[in-house]
Design a protein around this motif. Sequence first.
Motif, short mmCIF file in Angstrom:
data_model
loop_
_atom_site.label_atom_id
_atom_site.label_comp_id
_atom_site.label_asym_id
_atom_site.label_seq_id
_atom_site.Cartn_x
_atom_site.Cartn_y
_atom_site.Cartn_z
N THR A 413 -15.42 45.05 -37.02
CA THR A 413 -14.97 44.19 -38.12
C THR A 413 -13.57 44.56 -38.59
OG1 THR A 413 -16.16 45.63 -39.66
CG2 THR A 413 -17.28 43.61 -38.95
N GLN A 418 -15.03 38.30 -38.65
CA GLN A 418 -16.02 37.24 -38.48
C GLN A 418 -16.83 37.37 -37.20
OE1 GLN A 418 -16.19 35.38 -41.16
NE2 GLN A 418 -14.34 36.39 -41.94
N THR A 420 -19.56 37.84 -34.44
CA THR A 420 -21.01 37.61 -34.49
C THR A 420 -21.80 38.84 -34.02
OG1 THR A 420 -20.85 36.64 -32.27
CG2 THR A 420 -20.79 35.13 -34.16
#
Length: 551
Positions: A413, A418, A420
């Motif tokens: 991150t 963002q 997944t």
Amino acid sequence: MNKQKLSSQSKFIFFTGGVISSVGKGLTAASIGRLLKERGFSVSVQKLDPYLNVDPGTMSPYQHGEVFVLDDGAETDLDLGHYERFIDIRLHKESNLTSGQIYAEVIAKERRGDYLGGTIQVIPHITDEIKKRILLVAEKSQAEFVLVEVGGTVGDIESQPFLESLRQLRQELGRENTFFVHATWLPHIGATDELKSKPTQHSVRELRSIGISPNMIIARSDYPVHQSIVDKISQFCDVDSEAVIPLVTAPVLYSVPLILEDFHVADYIVKYFGLKARKQVDLSEWKRIIKAEEKPKHNIRIALVGKYIELHDAYISVREALKHASLNNDAQLEICWIHSGDLEKGDGLENLANCDGILVPGGFGYRGVEGKIIAARYAREHKIPYLGLCLGMQMMVIELARTILNDPKANSTEFDPQTTAPVIDLMLEQRHITDMGGTMRLGLYPCKLTPGSIAQRAYQADLVEERHRHRYELNNDYRDILEQNGMLFSGQSPDGMLVEIAEMKDHPFMLGSQFHPEFLSRPNRPHPLFNEFVKVVIAEQEKAGSTVKTA
């Protein structure tokens, strides 16, 4: 200040630089510290940095090189790495002092009203704070010798408050307790093939103009220094001839203490202070190091994949730790510097192929990250020994996750908020921090090792302590699937919540540490992980039936 109040059992050696910067004050201080320690004296060291940053922690490696982290989490100048490696001591936050720290403290006191409404000035308020911090090192360490290096060059505006503080300390502590070493550069004039001492004379004159007369001059040069130059410097700078030390650039970094010993530098200093050596000097370990470099049994080529490789000092502790391990294993080390950005462009894979091992060091920011992941994949698929440090560990985790999850977006991150598949995520205690400086997980933390693992084999211990500098960690939600696909988490925090070491089970050596082992490596005692890495590199090389790979 009261002279009696300032007096202590410590003797102070102050190091200044002239003519040019990067003249080798740090290495000189570290080498002299080692020689004093060899004579039975306790030693501590302090670096005075004139910049206004509180510490180098937020500075670009291109600006200042490596940030060296201490046990207590202090982010410090890379010269503290030289001090620790050469003298074999563990320093603390008081050992790195910056103008930023001094001004921040004085302004904070003024805001609290500590100065009773007085006008705050460089003299005495700034200089008094500097002297207080220098004496604090002596008080906390109780060292018999405190070595203090002033960053920059005599004549720099930024250095003047520090030099004035040292002048005052000489007066307050007494000349019998203080000693000044001035390191200068002797330029070589190619047209006439001669060395020039005039810049050194000017530098000493500049130093004397502020009230400091050096007791010793270290005259650095790339060429042999004739005795006539030494005599000239002695005469014009009013320094004993035996205290003018010609220090010619050495091919082996660790030979500097031996060179200074040949010139009886430590003997001169000890005699100046009216002391006697406590034990017989034994530099056999250092001589063994030099001999190992001169007559290696093996030749190894290690790819160092980073994004600051234009400035090798950005990875100075990594480079030195590799040297320590190579010397310990009778190997001649060649580092192949590979820019991770080039790997992203499809360049440099042939360099990886021609190396015996791959090392991916730490770093921050997204630039070059994909190239480091490419290097980790290449090491895993081709069974090339791999050592990942901090970010280097995270890269091998992300690379494996992308493969087993079949998800090219698996990431940290830090680089893709963002994503997944956040296999690397911000540590819980870091999520509400906004300040950048000094707020990471910093300093010494324990690590519990898994029996039978490569890590445990390297350390020959069940619990170790290592220095950290990071904000992100392996996301525990992905532990099971990574373990099911060949990854072993062989080092964890004692509570089991934080992965400290990850390694691949079906690989000769593919290991990454969340901490920075390079900070605790020593020339005569290489760090266990680096030592095991190099040992496996040599073993794999011999198994392949070659002595060295060539491009």
